[in-house]
Write a protein that holds these residues in place. Structure first.
Motif, PDB file in Angstrom:
ATOM      1  N   UNK A   7      41.772  40.601  28.297  1.00 14.92           N
ATOM      2  CA  UNK A   7      41.686  40.347  29.730  1.00 14.92           C
ATOM      3  C   UNK A   7      40.763  41.368  30.394  1.00 14.92           C
ATOM      4  N   UNK A   8      40.856  42.622  29.947  1.00  9.82           N
ATOM      5  CA  UNK A   8      39.960  43.657  30.469  1.00  9.82           C
ATOM      6  C   UNK A   8      38.515  43.395  30.033  1.00  9.82           C
ATOM      7  N   UNK A   9      38.343  42.974  28.780  1.00 10.20           N
ATOM      8  CA  UNK A   9      36.987  42.695  28.283  1.00 10.20           C
ATOM      9  C   UNK A   9      36.347  41.553  29.075  1.00 10.20           C
ATOM     10  N   UNK A  10      37.134  40.539  29.415  1.00  6.88           N
ATOM     11  CA  UNK A  10      36.614  39.370  30.138  1.00  6.88           C
ATOM     12  C   UNK A  10      36.551  39.575  31.655  1.00  6.88           C
ATOM     13  N   UNK A  11      36.971  40.742  32.133  1.00 11.05           N
ATOM     14  CA  UNK A  11      37.042  40.975  33.580  1.00 11.05           C
ATOM     15  C   UNK A  11      35.762  40.526  34.293  1.00 11.05           C
ATOM     16  N   UNK A  12      35.908  39.719  35.375  1.00  8.28           N
ATOM     17  CA  UNK A  12      34.716  39.147  36.025  1.00  8.28           C
ATOM     18  C   UNK A  12      33.829  40.181  36.708  1.00  8.28           C
ATOM     19  N   UNK A  13      34.392  41.311  37.135  1.00  2.00           N
ATOM     20  CA  UNK A  13      33.588  42.278  37.885  1.00  2.00           C
ATOM     21  C   UNK A  13      33.136  43.464  37.038  1.00  2.00           C
ATOM     22  N   UNK A  14      34.031  43.929  36.146  1.00  2.00           N
ATOM     23  CA  UNK A  14      33.737  45.176  35.438  1.00  2.00           C
ATOM     24  C   UNK A  14      33.869  45.025  33.924  1.00  2.00           C
ATOM     25  N   UNK A  15      34.053  43.795  33.424  1.00  2.00           N
ATOM     26  CA  UNK A  15      34.376  43.615  32.016  1.00  2.00           C
ATOM     27  C   UNK A  15      33.242  43.967  31.068  1.00  2.00           C
ATOM     28  N   UNK A  16      33.651  44.368  29.852  1.00  2.00           N
ATOM     29  CA  UNK A  16      32.667  44.784  28.853  1.00  2.00           C
ATOM     30  C   UNK A  16      31.808  43.617  28.383  1.00  2.00           C
ATOM     31  N   UNK A  17      32.380  42.407  28.331  1.00  2.00           N
ATOM     32  CA  UNK A  17      31.586  41.265  27.857  1.00  2.00           C
ATOM     33  C   UNK A  17      30.435  40.987  28.813  1.00  2.00           C
ATOM     34  N   UNK A  18      30.737  40.922  30.110  1.00  2.00           N
ATOM     35  CA  UNK A  18      29.686  40.713  31.102  1.00  2.00           C
ATOM     36  C   UNK A  18      28.638  41.812  31.011  1.00  2.00           C
ATOM     37  N   UNK A  19      29.098  43.065  30.904  1.00  2.00           N
ATOM     38  CA  UNK A  19      28.165  44.192  30.845  1.00  2.00           C
ATOM     39  C   UNK A  19      27.270  44.080  29.614  1.00  2.00           C
ATOM     40  N   UNK A  20      27.884  43.800  28.456  1.00  2.00           N
ATOM     41  CA  UNK A  20      27.100  43.741  27.219  1.00  2.00           C
ATOM     42  C   UNK A  20      26.086  42.603  27.280  1.00  2.00           C
TER      43      UNK A  20
ATOM     44  N   UNK B  52      20.373  41.190  28.177  1.00  2.00           N
ATOM     45  CA  UNK B  52      19.531  40.120  28.694  1.00  2.00           C
ATOM     46  C   UNK B  52      19.962  38.714  28.302  1.00  2.00           C
ATOM     47  N   UNK B  53      21.148  38.578  27.706  1.00  2.00           N
ATOM     48  CA  UNK B  53      21.601  37.246  27.292  1.00  2.00           C
ATOM     49  C   UNK B  53      22.192  36.455  28.458  1.00  2.00           C
ATOM     50  N   UNK B  54      22.535  37.181  29.520  1.00  2.00           N
ATOM     51  CA  UNK B  54      23.209  36.530  30.645  1.00  2.00           C
ATOM     52  C   UNK B  54      22.592  37.082  31.934  1.00  2.00           C
ATOM     53  N   UNK B  55      22.340  36.193  32.922  1.00  2.00           N
ATOM     54  CA  UNK B  55      21.686  36.644  34.150  1.00  2.00           C
ATOM     55  C   UNK B  55      22.666  37.323  35.093  1.00  2.00           C
ATOM     56  N   UNK B  56      23.810  36.690  35.310  1.00  2.00           N
ATOM     57  CA  UNK B  56      24.755  37.235  36.275  1.00  2.00           C
ATOM     58  C   UNK B  56      26.158  37.239  35.676  1.00  2.00           C
ATOM     59  N   UNK B  57      27.002  38.130  36.171  1.00  2.00           N
ATOM     60  CA  UNK B  57      28.381  38.229  35.681  1.00  2.00           C
ATOM     61  C   UNK B  57      29.107  36.896  35.873  1.00  2.00           C
ATOM     62  N   UNK B  58      29.952  36.568  34.912  1.00  2.00           N
ATOM     63  CA  UNK B  58      30.736  35.332  35.013  1.00  2.00           C
ATOM     64  C   UNK B  58      32.221  35.654  34.956  1.00  2.00           C
ATOM     65  N   UNK B  59      33.006  34.724  35.496  1.00  2.00           N
ATOM     66  CA  UNK B  59      34.448  34.875  35.441  1.00  2.00           C
ATOM     67  C   UNK B  59      34.976  34.049  34.271  1.00  2.00           C
TER      68      UNK B  59
END
Lengths: 281, 289
Positions: free
Chosen positions: B118-131, B136-143
């Motif tokens: 749940x922390x990894x998938x966090x929409x604002x601060x999650x590690x998945x979004x950051x990574x 460059x695989x993703x343009x903007x953070x997703x929920x």
């Protein structure tokens, strides 16, 4: 072992590295979150390695200052130990005689299979009557009530493991002791139980881990610090409005520590328990 | 002899009847009433609850979600588990350490695993979004857990991560039981890697894997913990499984009677699954004998 070609060996090592990364990355991240300053965890771009290492959250959670986050965490830790400990002891006390009886008297084995079949039951099928029953006995929100309910999971499982353990002890050894004049209980105490000690230890560990991991019944049947277990406390933290993700991660690390240490130390015994059960099925 | 055996069984059976037999019978009784969790003990309503449940679109949608979760996650765990076991059976540096690490996800408590992801998938601060954005695989953070399109897949990934290492360890133990001279003989006979896997190794794997498949499928079908902690069945009920639905019906909406009928339908489905697998296990055992 046949000689491996160089290219194949490189390929195998690359795959091994990938597997190690897949297994370790999430776990490492949980630990890093627990020691990162809160600001690093909400920074964009995310700070992957903390500029200053901060172990203070462990102190916060393990402190016993009244009404603090620590007091709540410590209470749930104690509850988890109590519930898992009591349920494990009770499950073994029920399982050992029953498993021995079935192992030596196969004609009553069908009753054991009925007990094992209850593994399939989803806990939701028992939850409502158990809720009424515990309420009736005044055991809602009580570590004793929860430990009692955990027997629904632990007792069939330990009986199954213990039975395969007793099956591996030749009954001729018992017969020889009896021929030498030892009574049934002396034989069990002097011969059988010492030989079954390793499988008893494995069963106890499995039972403890199962109880430590349990969430559904704990969520339903406990409501405050008197009985709430770690799993419920962590789910509360994760679902609540805690702004410091590091604190949630720290609670996770602490809750994971006992089973992870048991898992690493007892790996051989655990796997042989899992696979022997699996192979015999 | 038999009397003594029964006496030794007695404590276990008595407790099992008290904590499993009686509640199950009581659930059956409740399922024919409109009892509430608090207050009304309910009136007999016959099979109304069952009819309502089976015809409700909620139930049908939840059954579909549960089936997707169970089939996809168990299939992925089996494939990844066998691949990892084949790898761990090769020779490489650090093999013992890597084998040891495989126990970690299994040992991690389910709720901690759910919290971690749940922390990894966090929409604002999650590690998945950051990574993904930093590479460059993703343009903007997703929920990931907040969108019905990705939530179930995200849950399945988290569940697989925890469970495929156990399948790998079971498969590895089976691989190590394959006699060396048989694989050596198949090499001499000119069998390629795929033929070797199919005809020499797979027969040794089949038994333990079928058992793992049975246990994992039953567990996946009953899944509650990981989903409750990560999404509570949301968003828009897109990750609601049968156990979550029973919980909501019986405890959130306090409809004990209809919750009981739903719980028994789930139990029946699991029993049918288990019976089908029992046949499969017997057949695999037979073909190996």
């Amino acid at each position: 072992m046949e000689r491996q070609s160089f290219v194949f060996s490189i390929f195998i090592h690359a795959c091994a590295l990938l597997l190690a990364a897949v297994i370790l990355a999430p776990l490492l991240w949980l630990f890093i979150m627990s020691i990162s300053p809160a600001a690093d965890l909400t920074a964009k771009p995310l700070v992957w390695w903390p500029q200053s290492i901060d172990f203070s959250r462990y102190g916060v959670l393990l402190s016993s200052v009244e009404n603090s986050a620590g007091a709540a965490f410590v209470a749930s830790l104690v509850n988890s130990i109590l519930v898992a400990g009591m349920a494990t002891i009770a499950a073994l006390a029920l399982a050992i005689p029953a498993a021995w009886a079935v192992s030596r008297t196969p004609s009553i084995g069908w009753s054991l299979y009925m007990v094992i079949a209850t593994y399939m039951l989803p806990p939701v099928a028992l939850a409502v009557p158990l809720y009424f029953g515990l309420a009736h006995l005044g055991l809602l929100n009580s570590v004793f009530g929860l430990a009692l309910v955990y027997l629904t999971i632990l007792a069939p499982f330990t009986t199954w493991l213990m039975k395969s353990g007793f099956d591996a002890i030749p009954r001729e050894i018992e017969a020889a002791a009896m021929m030498d004049g030892a009574g049934l209980f002396a034989t069990l105490r002097i011969i059988t139980l010492p030989l079954a000690a390793p499988v008893m230890a494995t069963s106890a560990l499995f039972a403890f881990l199962l109880a430590w991991d349990e969430f559904f019944y704990a969520l339903l049947f406990t409501s405050d610090l008197r009985a709430k277990t770690l799993t419920v406390a962590i789910a509360d933290l994760a679902g609540g409005r805690v702004s410091d993700y590091g604190l949630i991660a720290t609670a996770g690390v602490l809750a994971a520590l006992p089973p992870v240490v048991i898992g690493l130390v007892m790996q051989r015994a655990l796997i042989s328990g899992l696979t022997s059960g699996g192979v015999k099925g | 002899m038999t009397t003594r055996a029964w006496l030794l069984m007695l404590p276990l059976l008595a407790v099992m009847i008290a904590v499993i037999g009686w509640p199950l019978a009581d659930t059956v009784g409740l399922s024919f009433t409109d009892a509430k969790l608090v207050g009304s003990s309910g009136n007999f309503v016959g099979i109304d609850n069952y009819v309502k449940t089976l015809t409700s679109s909620n139930f049908q949608r939840t059954l579909t979600t549960t089936t997707i979760f169970a089939v996809v996650s168990v299939f992925a765990e089996m494939v990844l588990g066998v691949l990892a076991a084949l790898l761990l059976n090769q020779q490489f540096y650090g093999r013992t350490v890597l084998r040891g690490l495989m126990i970690l996800p299994w040992a991690l408590p389910t709720v901690v695993n759910a919290t971690l992801w749940r922390l990894i998938y966090n929409p604002e601060y999650g590690a998945l979004n950051a990574a993904l954005t930093q590479t460059g695989l993703l343009d903007a953070y997703r929920s990931w857990l907040g969108e019905p399109g990705t939530a179930l897949a995200a849950l399945i990934v988290a569940d697989c991560w925890k469970n495929f290492p156990l399948v790998a360890l079971i498969a590895l133990a089976a691989l190590q039981a394959v006699p060396r001279d048989i694989t050596a003989a198949s090499l001499v006979d000119g069998a390629g890697p795929f033929a070797r896997f199919r005809f020499v190794i797979l027969p040794y794997l089949a038994g333990p894997l079928v058992v793992a498949l049975v246990l994992r499928t039953i567990e996946a079908f009953k899944v509650f913990d990981i989903i409750w902690v990560m999404t509570r069945g949301g968003p828009a009920n897109s990750t609601r499984t049968l156990s979550i639905l029973v919980y909501q019906e019986a405890f959130s909406f306090q409809r004990a009677g209809s919750g009981a009928s739903l719980a028994l339908i789930v139990t029946l489905l699991v029993a049918v699954l288990a019976a089908a697998y029992a046949v499969l296990v017997r057949r695999t055992a037979g073909s190996n004998a």
